[in-house]
Design an enzyme around this catalytic site. Sequence first.
Site, mmCIF file in Angstrom:
data_model
loop_
_atom_site.group_PDB
_atom_site.id
_atom_site.type_symbol
_atom_site.label_atom_id
_atom_site.label_comp_id
_atom_site.label_asym_id
_atom_site.label_seq_id
_atom_site.Cartn_x
_atom_site.Cartn_y
_atom_site.Cartn_z
ATOM 1 N N ASN A 110 0.729 -1.233 -0.052
ATOM 2 C CA ASN A 110 -0.135 0.057 -0.135
ATOM 3 C C ASN A 110 0.769 1.280 0.174
ATOM 4 O OD1 ASN A 110 -1.980 -1.878 0.162
ATOM 5 N ND2 ASN A 110 -2.627 -1.314 2.106
ATOM 6 N N THR A 155 -18.254 37.811 -30.267
ATOM 7 C CA THR A 155 -18.974 37.407 -29.203
ATOM 8 C C THR A 155 -20.280 36.980 -29.692
ATOM 9 O OG1 THR A 155 -20.135 39.521 -28.885
ATOM 10 C CG2 THR A 155 -18.004 39.583 -27.805
ATOM 11 N N HIS A 156 -20.810 36.016 -28.992
ATOM 12 C CA HIS A 156 -21.970 35.360 -29.584
ATOM 13 C C HIS A 156 -21.849 34.807 -30.958
ATOM 14 C CE1 HIS A 156 -24.143 37.127 -26.029
ATOM 15 N NE2 HIS A 156 -23.299 38.073 -26.351
ATOM 16 N N SER A 278 -12.547 13.009 -47.214
ATOM 17 C CA SER A 278 -13.678 12.259 -47.106
ATOM 18 C C SER A 278 -13.851 11.034 -48.168
ATOM 19 C CB SER A 278 -15.011 12.971 -47.392
ATOM 20 O OG SER A 278 -15.982 12.453 -47.856
ATOM 21 N N LYS A 284 -13.239 17.470 -49.809
ATOM 22 C CA LYS A 284 -13.370 17.840 -48.518
ATOM 23 C C LYS A 284 -11.636 17.704 -47.929
ATOM 24 C CE LYS A 284 -16.491 17.457 -45.948
ATOM 25 N NZ LYS A 284 -16.984 18.494 -45.027
ATOM 26 N N GLU A 291 -10.794 18.440 -34.172
ATOM 27 C CA GLU A 291 -12.191 17.882 -33.567
ATOM 28 C C GLU A 291 -11.646 16.737 -32.658
ATOM 29 O OE1 GLU A 291 -14.654 18.625 -37.574
ATOM 30 O OE2 GLU A 291 -13.807 16.649 -37.275
ATOM 31 N N LYS A 326 -5.716 3.719 -11.326
ATOM 32 C CA LYS A 326 -4.779 3.823 -12.478
ATOM 33 C C LYS A 326 -4.887 4.096 -13.750
ATOM 34 C CE LYS A 326 -2.066 0.454 -9.906
ATOM 35 N NZ LYS A 326 -1.543 -0.871 -9.847
HETATM 36 N N1 ARG Z 1 -2.481 -3.379 -7.350
HETATM 37 C C1 ARG Z 1 -2.937 -2.797 -6.009
HETATM 38 C C2 ARG Z 1 -3.360 -1.262 -6.221
HETATM 39 O O1 ARG Z 1 -3.076 -0.790 -7.147
HETATM 40 C C3 ARG Z 1 -1.689 -2.829 -5.443
HETATM 41 C C4 ARG Z 1 -1.805 -2.612 -3.733
HETATM 42 C C5 ARG Z 1 -2.285 -4.026 -3.401
HETATM 43 N N2 ARG Z 1 -2.606 -3.834 -1.918
HETATM 44 C C6 ARG Z 1 -3.562 -4.853 -1.547
HETATM 45 N N3 ARG Z 1 -3.431 -4.602 -0.134
HETATM 46 N N4 ARG Z 1 -4.367 -5.766 -2.009
HETATM 47 O O2 ARG Z 1 -3.887 -0.894 -5.404
#
Ligand code: ARG
Length: 393
Positions: A110, A155-156, A278, A284, A291, A326
């Site tokens: 952790n 503007t607008h 296109s 085009k 975009e 993540k």
């Molecule tokens: N892959 C886990 C995460 O991104 C890593 C930490 C995992 N820790 C645990 N107590 N399961 O959070």
Amino acid sequence: MVKLWQKKTRTDPDIEAFTAGDDPVLDLRLVPYDCAASAGHAKMLGRIGVLTADEVRLLTAELDAIAGLAKEGRFGIPREMEDCHTAIENRLTEKLGELGKKIHTGRSRNDQVLAALRLFCIDEAGRIRSAADALTAGLKSLSGRSGAVRIPGYTHTRKAMPSSIGMWAGGYAVALEEDARLLDFIRGRMDQSPLGTGAGYGVPLEVDRALAAKEAGFSAVQENPIAVQLSRGKFESTLVHALALFMLDANRMASDLIFFSMPEVGFVRLPEAFCTGSSIMPQKKNPDVLELVRAKYHAVLACQIQLQTTTAGLISGYHRDLQLTKKPLMEALDAAAASLAVLAKVVTGVEVDGAACAKALTEEVFAAERVYALVKQGVPFREAYRRVGKQYE
Ligand code: ARG
């Protein structure tokens, strides 16, 4: 040994695949950062006497080798190993035997994942900063070439008052610099070490957190372990908020350039190499690139919302929910970096059509100027406004 927490019972493969999720792929990007944090942690273990100086040398050399492999795309994370932390520790044990089993003293995955993520974010913030700086440089080069060319300001979506290419480009350059200041601030917040906070409640060992922080490359230590855990997802969402601000400017700049380059307006021409065609209409020349920059703002915003909502409602401390922060983090970083880079290229390559700009400066654009010419002669503003306004009734 496969998983760090493996006991007698083998995990069900479906459960294993589900819980590992995207980590075996996403974590590939975190490997060099986990190696850097692990090397800092190992040096700290050396200082407090858990490892000998030779052991620290062996571990850091192997961590360097793993980081090198990862940078060349030659380090894999097998699904049964779940994540980069496990794959790295297993590799250390495979190469160094019993010594590899000592590295996890005084830490938990952790604090490990937080350390790797923060170092990753610090580097990525640098990547975004460079992309934004390149865009600012592109705007300055456009100003240098054609800054004095006057265009109507709108503007607008209706002509308003005179503006210029220089005023337009300068406006976005200032906006980007303000976004960059927020990015730098957030980068500073991330530059605090979580190492030594364990699973979220410290570790029952006299660790030297300041040394681990310094060796891992952090400028400061984040003291309270619960605050450290509370930051997961929140730091990321703050970073993505800064990205969303860059993307909001990019989105509006893209809209401006789409409008300015419309054949009916024609202030600027997009080089043909930047346009797409296109499949049915041979005439085009489309601004798809702009975009997509415009649309990616929404994608980044969606990532920010995902980050903010994933952590809401969880009691303090680690939960596996946090793993899902993540992907939106990495997606938002990649979308912002790519959009800023491509926009820098467009802005640098765009050609200003001076004749079209001059032609667009029709007399009504100067209506307010005529009002003020009267004001300067002593006519009260409201009266001057009425006199000029008669022409437009
Ligand atoms: N892959 C886990 C995460 O991104 C890593 C930490 C995992 N820790 C645990 N107590 N399961 O959070």
